[in-house]
Design an enzyme around this catalytic site. Structure first.
Site, PDB file in Angstrom:
ATOM      1  N   SER A  49     -24.898  60.331  10.348  1.00  0.00           N
ATOM      2  CA  SER A  49     -26.288  60.326  10.806  1.00  0.00           C
ATOM      3  C   SER A  49     -26.990  61.512  10.154  1.00  0.00           C
ATOM      4  CB  SER A  49     -26.348  60.456  12.329  1.00  0.00           C
ATOM      5  OG  SER A  49     -25.896  61.742  12.716  1.00  0.00           O
ATOM      6  N   ASP A  84     -26.240  56.689   8.258  1.00  0.00           N
ATOM      7  CA  ASP A  84     -26.454  55.902   9.474  1.00  0.00           C
ATOM      8  C   ASP A  84     -27.875  56.154   9.986  1.00  0.00           C
ATOM      9  OD1 ASP A  84     -25.722  54.275  11.622  1.00  0.00           O
ATOM     10  OD2 ASP A  84     -24.969  55.967  12.801  1.00  0.00           O
ATOM     11  N   HIS A  85     -28.614  55.112  10.263  1.00  0.00           N
ATOM     12  CA  HIS A  85     -29.994  55.222  10.759  1.00  0.00           C
ATOM     13  C   HIS A  85     -30.849  56.181   9.937  1.00  0.00           C
ATOM     14  CE1 HIS A  85     -29.378  52.725  14.240  1.00  0.00           C
ATOM     15  NE2 HIS A  85     -28.225  53.329  14.425  1.00  0.00           N
ATOM     16  N   HIS A 177     -26.527  52.472  21.890  1.00  0.00           N
ATOM     17  CA  HIS A 177     -25.647  53.572  21.506  1.00  0.00           C
ATOM     18  C   HIS A 177     -25.151  54.286  22.756  1.00  0.00           C
ATOM     19  CE1 HIS A 177     -28.090  53.495  17.602  1.00  0.00           C
ATOM     20  NE2 HIS A 177     -26.859  53.183  17.263  1.00  0.00           N
ATOM     21  N   HIS A 207     -24.224  47.610  15.999  1.00  0.00           N
ATOM     22  CA  HIS A 207     -24.239  49.036  16.347  1.00  0.00           C
ATOM     23  C   HIS A 207     -23.758  49.188  17.793  1.00  0.00           C
ATOM     24  CE1 HIS A 207     -26.522  51.076  13.013  1.00  0.00           C
ATOM     25  NE2 HIS A 207     -26.532  49.818  12.647  1.00  0.00           N
ATOM     26  N   ASN A 229     -20.153  49.506  14.259  1.00  0.00           N
ATOM     27  CA  ASN A 229     -20.276  50.963  14.253  1.00  0.00           C
ATOM     28  C   ASN A 229     -19.718  51.579  15.533  1.00  0.00           C
ATOM     29  OD1 ASN A 229     -21.776  50.338  12.014  1.00  0.00           O
ATOM     30  ND2 ASN A 229     -23.633  51.397  12.673  1.00  0.00           N
ATOM     31  N   VAL A 230     -18.874  52.605  15.340  1.00  0.00           N
ATOM     32  CA  VAL A 230     -18.285  53.307  16.484  1.00  0.00           C
ATOM     33  C   VAL A 230     -18.488  54.804  16.287  1.00  0.00           C
ATOM     34  CG1 VAL A 230     -16.155  53.791  17.746  1.00  0.00           C
ATOM     35  CG2 VAL A 230     -16.518  51.518  16.765  1.00  0.00           C
ATOM     36  N   ASN A 231     -19.074  55.432  17.277  1.00  0.00           N
ATOM     37  CA  ASN A 231     -19.288  56.872  17.197  1.00  0.00           C
ATOM     38  C   ASN A 231     -18.823  57.548  18.492  1.00  0.00           C
ATOM     39  OD1 ASN A 231     -20.196  59.422  16.555  1.00  0.00           O
ATOM     40  ND2 ASN A 231     -22.343  58.983  16.966  1.00  0.00           N
ATOM     41  N   THR A 232     -19.504  57.230  19.590  1.00  0.00           N
ATOM     42  CA  THR A 232     -19.246  57.925  20.860  1.00  0.00           C
ATOM     43  C   THR A 232     -17.772  57.866  21.283  1.00  0.00           C
ATOM     44  OG1 THR A 232     -21.497  57.346  21.510  1.00  0.00           O
ATOM     45  CG2 THR A 232     -20.039  58.099  23.247  1.00  0.00           C
TER      46      THR A 232
HETATM   47  P1  13P Z   1     -21.728  54.278  19.645  1.00  0.00           P
HETATM   48  O1  13P Z   1     -21.954  55.745  19.643  1.00  0.00           O
HETATM   49  O2  13P Z   1     -22.203  53.625  20.882  1.00  0.00           O
HETATM   50  O3  13P Z   1     -20.314  53.917  19.327  1.00  0.00           O
HETATM   51  O4  13P Z   1     -22.640  53.668  18.490  1.00  0.00           O
HETATM   52  C1  13P Z   1     -22.408  54.028  17.153  1.00  0.00           C
HETATM   53  C2  13P Z   1     -23.458  53.514  16.243  1.00  0.00           C
HETATM   54  O5  13P Z   1     -23.986  52.441  16.422  1.00  0.00           O
HETATM   55  C3  13P Z   1     -23.834  54.330  15.093  1.00  0.00           C
HETATM   56  O6  13P Z   1     -24.898  53.804  14.403  1.00  0.00           O
END
Ligand code: 13P
Length: 287
Positions: A49, A84-85, A177, A207, A229-232
């Site tokens: 990001s 990302d975004h 998200h 996402h 997409n996986v972040n959190t």
């Molecule tokens: P999460 O943080 O919910 O996994 O989403 C990640 C995401 O969509 C990044 O663009």
């Protein structure tokens, strides 16, 4: 060597599986994701990001770190480094810095402006051989201080954007998200099916991969989603493992305060989460 995400995503869409985009925050994250991809013979997309890029020192620092790890760790599976975004300005910056893939998120602009800006980024990405992700219908939740309302995309608008020649398309279908609230209605599969129908071969992007139940993930893949997409979820795994280490007083024993020891449980936790997602998405042995 970094590659565009085009080939891996077209392959995934045809093969009815999805490639994970895992967002990176630092060296531990990047190393954990790359090693897990290599161990499982899976293609992977590293997501950055704008906020995380800034945190890591800047886009050139990110490119240098990732390219260095690919070489030193002998990573041979396909890896794309993806903004990302991205904002309009951010997209130009990462292309200059050496990313291999870029998202321009114009979902908050009126559709005609989103189309005009997306077109410009596609042109530049095509010239450089990079993949490009566009977005229609903003994703809910908060990311880097940007709060999306969580719209459901209009399939007709998705068609217009897909026809510009985007590599992959993110369409809001009720996904958000971060963690999902208890009263979340779930993904809007009717919209997803319509979007897939009108966008043809274009791989769709889901996402907000954190916390979506496995059956919904599988259904989304069956309806044309080829990138998730996986972040959190990696952040939660890392934090939990690190907290356990400190709560057990391990940083106070011997040289337990050494970052190479202190951050090791979190590193392993990210690896486990990434592997679990790769299994669920079906990308293992698809490199
Ligand atoms: P999460 O943080 O919910 O996994 O989403 C990640 C995401 O969509 C990044 O663009």
């Amino acid at each position: 060597m970094l590659v565009s995400a085009k080939e891996m995503l077209n392959k995934a869409k045809n093969g009815k599986y999805a490639v994970g985009q895992f967002n990176i925050n630092n060296l531990e994250w990047t190393k954990a994701i790359l090693l897990t991809a290599q161990e499982n013979n899976s293609p992977v997309i590293l997501g950055v990001s704008e906020g995380a890029g800034k945190y890591m020192g800047g886009y050139h620092a990110v490119v240098g770190m990732v390219n260095g790890l690919l070489k030193d760790l002998n990573i041979t599976v396909p890896v794309a480094l993806h903004l990302d975004h991205g904002s309009y300005e951010g997209a130009f910056k990462v292309i200059e810095a050496g990313f291999s893939s870029v998202m321009f998120d114009g979902s908050h602009y009126p559709i005609d402006e989103n189309i005009e800006k997306t077109k410009e980024i596609i042109k530049l990405a095509n010239e450089k051989g990079l993949s490009m992700e566009a977005e229609v219908g903003s994703i809910g939740g908060e990311e880097d201080g940007v709060i999306g309302a969580g719209e459901v995309a209009d399939p007709a608008e998705c068609k217009r954007i897909a026809e510009l020649g985007v590599t992959m398309l993110a369409a809001g279908i009720g996904n958000i998200h971060g963690k999902y609230p208890a009263n979340w209605k779930g993904l809007d599969f009717d919209t997803l099916a319509k979007v897939d129908e009108v966008t043809g071969d274009v791989p769709l992007v889901l996402h907000g991969g954190t916390g979506i139940p496995a059956d919904m993930i599988k259904k989304a893949i069956s309806l044309g989603v080829a990138k998730i997409n996986v972040n959190t979820e990696c952040q939660l795994s890392f934090a939990e493992a690190t907290r356990k280490y400190i709560e057990a007083g391990k940083d106070l024993q011997g040289k337990g305060f050494d970052p190479r020891k202190l951050l090791a449980p979190g590193f392993e936790a990210i690896k486990a989460t990434v592997k679990e997602k790769m299994e669920l998405f079906g990308s293992i042995n698809q490199a």
